[in-house]
Scaffold this motif. Structure first.
Motif, short mmCIF file in Angstrom:
data_model
loop_
_atom_site.label_atom_id
_atom_site.label_comp_id
_atom_site.label_asym_id
_atom_site.label_seq_id
_atom_site.Cartn_x
_atom_site.Cartn_y
_atom_site.Cartn_z
N ASN A 128 0.90 -1.26 -0.02
CA ASN A 128 0.10 -0.10 -0.06
C ASN A 128 0.92 1.33 -0.20
OD1 ASN A 128 -2.19 -1.59 0.02
ND2 ASN A 128 -2.86 -1.34 2.13
N THR A 129 2.30 1.40 0.44
CA THR A 129 2.99 2.33 0.46
C THR A 129 3.95 2.57 -0.41
OG1 THR A 129 2.52 2.26 2.88
CG2 THR A 129 4.36 3.93 2.07
N TYR A 130 4.25 1.54 -0.99
CA TYR A 130 5.60 1.62 -1.96
C TYR A 130 5.21 0.84 -3.56
CZ TYR A 130 8.19 2.73 2.20
OH TYR A 130 8.70 3.32 3.12
N ASP A 131 4.58 -0.33 -3.57
CA ASP A 131 4.39 -1.08 -4.50
C ASP A 131 3.33 -0.39 -5.50
OD1 ASP A 131 4.96 -2.84 -6.43
OD2 ASP A 131 3.49 -4.30 -5.88
N TYR A 132 2.07 0.06 -4.87
CA TYR A 132 0.94 0.37 -5.52
C TYR A 132 0.27 1.31 -4.59
CZ TYR A 132 -2.44 0.37 -8.99
OH TYR A 132 -3.61 0.77 -9.97
N PRO A 133 0.80 2.71 -4.36
CA PRO A 133 0.19 3.70 -3.51
C PRO A 133 -1.02 4.07 -3.86
CG PRO A 133 2.42 4.37 -4.15
CD PRO A 133 2.17 3.36 -5.12
N LEU A 134 -1.77 4.11 -2.99
CA LEU A 134 -3.06 4.23 -3.43
C LEU A 134 -3.91 5.37 -2.36
CD1 LEU A 134 -4.96 3.35 -5.63
CD2 LEU A 134 -5.98 1.65 -4.22
N ASN A 135 -4.44 6.47 -2.88
CA ASN A 135 -5.16 7.51 -1.81
C ASN A 135 -6.33 7.07 -1.61
OD1 ASN A 135 -6.18 9.70 -0.61
ND2 ASN A 135 -4.90 10.85 -1.73
N ILE A 136 -6.60 6.60 -0.31
CA ILE A 136 -8.07 6.22 0.07
C ILE A 136 -8.48 7.25 1.06
CG2 ILE A 136 -9.41 4.46 1.24
CD1 ILE A 136 -6.86 2.42 0.26
N GLY A 181 -8.01 10.29 1.31
CA GLY A 181 -6.89 11.29 1.80
C GLY A 181 -6.25 10.76 3.12
N ARG A 182 -6.33 9.54 3.24
CA ARG A 182 -5.65 9.11 4.51
C ARG A 182 -3.85 8.91 4.03
NH1 ARG A 182 -10.41 6.41 5.84
NH2 ARG A 182 -9.61 4.75 4.62
N PRO A 183 -3.02 9.00 5.02
CA PRO A 183 -1.85 8.84 4.73
C PRO A 183 -1.49 7.49 4.11
CG PRO A 183 -2.05 9.01 7.13
CD PRO A 183 -3.33 9.54 6.67
#
Lengths: 181, 410
Positions: free
Chosen positions: A80-88, A90-92
């Protein structure tokens, strides 16, 4: 057949769980070692009578749980943070609270695996063959019999041990010999 | 698994007469604490601090007493035999409930400095515009003094009635040994559980959640219950460990009972964390303006260190300590953990209550926190001991008492 590849046990059946636990304790106090008890259901006081050390399964379970925890945290951080970052919403990208459910589940799963497979490994199961299976009477251990096995040097006279077990209340005693595992 | 600690027989146990030794100091401490707290409220400017301190103490001790009542009824519902030797302590602690009616009166004196929804509250000045309209239109039907009084009467009516029935049947059995009384307890307890669950839930809404009237959480009652229930197990462990002496039940309790108490403490440490996190996750992930500020106040800014500390000190630390089997088999050490959990439970309630007072200024200390805690605690403990005076410390003629004393770990 040579004696070195053979193992022997004296098997004794007792009428009640209490008689079995009592006899086990007394045999251990007489200095017999490597004994084991067999009963159709968990035996109260059985492991204390055998003088078994505390189980190692809890530590395997803890190891499993911690492995699961680290795996889950690493997996979610990577995905979720590096491979495929997705903004859900507006959360970090690194949102630890959202990862707790998965982390919990994976900890429980790995702990359960640890307990299940750890218990099998420590009990050396599955065991397709064991010399005690040679005794037909021993089948009652899975229905209504309470059995004690005492290791016996193959080829030696077992009468003394058998007499002792009888005097402790064994309803039947038998000597089994079979190939080493 | 383990032999009884001593060879005391139940038949030899007589009524316990040593309670005044503890009861008199408890009442003394209680009265002093209450007077100091009331002086703090009426004679100083820190009216808000004194009121919130008193609310903390009240909800702490009342919660434990009601949790004991739930525990008693749950064990009866499950027809559990092992805890019967511990049951008189549960009954005694639960029968302290009536004193909280009296202890509610100071709270009603201070009510304007607690709840902004109370008419004439000086705190209402903070609520303006659309929030004030929402409060007066949507919530007025629930949050108004008349209905508040009615609800308190319902809660205490249920609690006093259930605790009185359960305890008087049990005490009667001490005399007569009638088996029918066990049947009555086991039939009454399950029926009372839904009422106990609903009353403690709504009591937590009234006492604690309405400190922030704009914020609602349906799991809040379970959160309050889980902490109180855990604390009740801690109290039970401490009492049982220290109840050694002539005619006290601690001398017949087995190590297996302590092992079970330890396991239940571990379970409810986890249950508290589960509840606390469930509430947090739903609010955090939805991120709705109505809900988020309550947590926003606590997880950012001056309250943040305390929120993080609470997670580690209320869950992680006691959880890993209580995992140890050896510890649970040592009553003294288990009691030390129980005292620790009782302390951190007070911190947990502080974390619920105090931000309503200080807001973004963060944690602060006021001396009434101590006096109110000791005051309410002293009176409550003293009243419970008064109930135990000249009674048996265990249900001596319960049909299952022998089985309970023979209990071995499965």
């Amino acid at each position: 057949m040579e004696a070195t590849v053979l193992d022997s046990w004296v098997l004794a059946e007792f009428g009640t769980p209490d008689a079995l636990v009592d006899a086990t304790r007394q045999m251990r106090e007489k200095g017999f070692q490597g004994m084991d008890t067999y009963s159709p259901y968990p035996l109260h006081g059985g492991s204390e009578a055998l003088g078994l050390p505390p189980s190692r399964v809890p530590f395997i379970a803890l190891g499993g749980a911690l492995t699961g925890m680290c795996t889950a945290l690493a997996m979610q951080t990577w995905m979720n943070t590096y491979d495929y970052p997705l903004n859900i919403g507006g959360r970090p990208l690194l949102s630890l609270p959202a990862w707790v459910p998965i982390t919990f589940e994976l900890s429980v799963l790995f702990a359960a695996f640890g307990i299940f497979f750890g218990l099998l490994a420590l009990s050396r199961l599955p065991q397709p063959y064991h010399p005690v299976f040679e005794s037909d009477a021993f089948r009652s251990a899975s229905t209504h019999g309470y059995w004690l096995s005492v290791p016996q040097a193959t080829g030696q006279d077992a009468t003394a041990v058998m007499d002792q077990l009888k005097s402790l209340g064994a309803t039947q005693v038998t000597l089994v010999t079979g190939e080493k595992e | 698994m383990s032999p009884p600690v001593t060879s005391v027989r139940v038949a030899d146990i007589e009524r316990y007469t040593g309670t005044p030794k503890l009861m008199v100091p408890a009442f003394g401490l209680g009265v002093l604490g209450l007077l100091a707290t009331l002086a703090g409220y009426f004679a100083t400017d820190a009216k808000g601090a004194a009121a919130h301190s008193y609310l903390l103490a009240f909800s702490y001790w009342a919660g434990i007493s009601v949790a004991f009542l739930l525990m008693l009824c749950i064990f009866h519902t499950a027809k559990a035999k092992w805890p019967i030797v511990l049951r008189r302590t549960m009954e005694t602690a639960a029968s302290a409930v009536p004193i909280f009616i009296l202890l509610l009166l100071p709270l009603l004196l201070m009510v304007k400095d607690l709840y902004s929804w109370w008419p004439g509250s000086p705190l209402a000045a903070h609520i303006q515009g659309i929030e004030a309209e929402h409060l007066s239109h949507k919530q007025h039907g629930y949050l108004n003094p008349t209905f508040f009084y009615v609800r308190q009467a319902i809660y205490f009516g249920v609690w006093v009635f259930v605790s009185w029935r359960m305890r008087s049947w049990s005490l009667k059995q001490d005399e007569t040994g009638e088996l029918d009384l066990t049947v009555k307890q086991r039939r009454f307890a399950p029926g009372s559980l839904p009422f106990l669950a609903l009353t403690i839930t709504f009591a937590s809404f009234d006492w604690l959640m309405s400190l922030t009237p704009m914020w609602q959480s349906t799991i809040y009652g379970v959160y309050y219950f889980s902490g109180s229930f855990l604390a009740a197990f801690c109290v039970l462990t401490i009492v049982t460990t220290n109840a050694t002496g002539a005619n006290l039940y601690g001398s017949v309790v087995k190590l297996d009972h302590f092992h079970n108490l330890g396991k239940l403490m571990l379970a409810f440490v986890a249950f508290w964390a589960y509840t606390a996190f469930s509430q947090f996750l739903l609010v955090w992930i939805a991120n709705i303006p109505e809900e988020a500020p309550w947590y926003g106040l606590r997880i950012f800014g001056a309250w943040r260190p305390m929120s993080i500390a609470l997670f580690f000190l209320h869950f992680v630390l006691p959880f890993f300590i209580l995992l140890s089997r050896n510890l649970k088999l040592q009553p003294r050490k288990l009691s030390v953990v129980a005292v620790y959990i009782l302390a951190i439970h007070a911190v947990d309630l502080y974390w619920l209550i105090w931000p309503a007072l200080t807001g973004t200024d963060g944690p602060s200390f006021h001396w009434t926190l101590v006096t109110a805690f000791l005051g309410v605690g002293g009176i409550a403990v003293g009243f419970a001991l008064l109930q135990a005076r000249n009674r048996f410390t265990l249900p001596v003629k319960d049909p299952y008492i022998a089985e309970s004393l023979r209990y071995v770990q499965p």
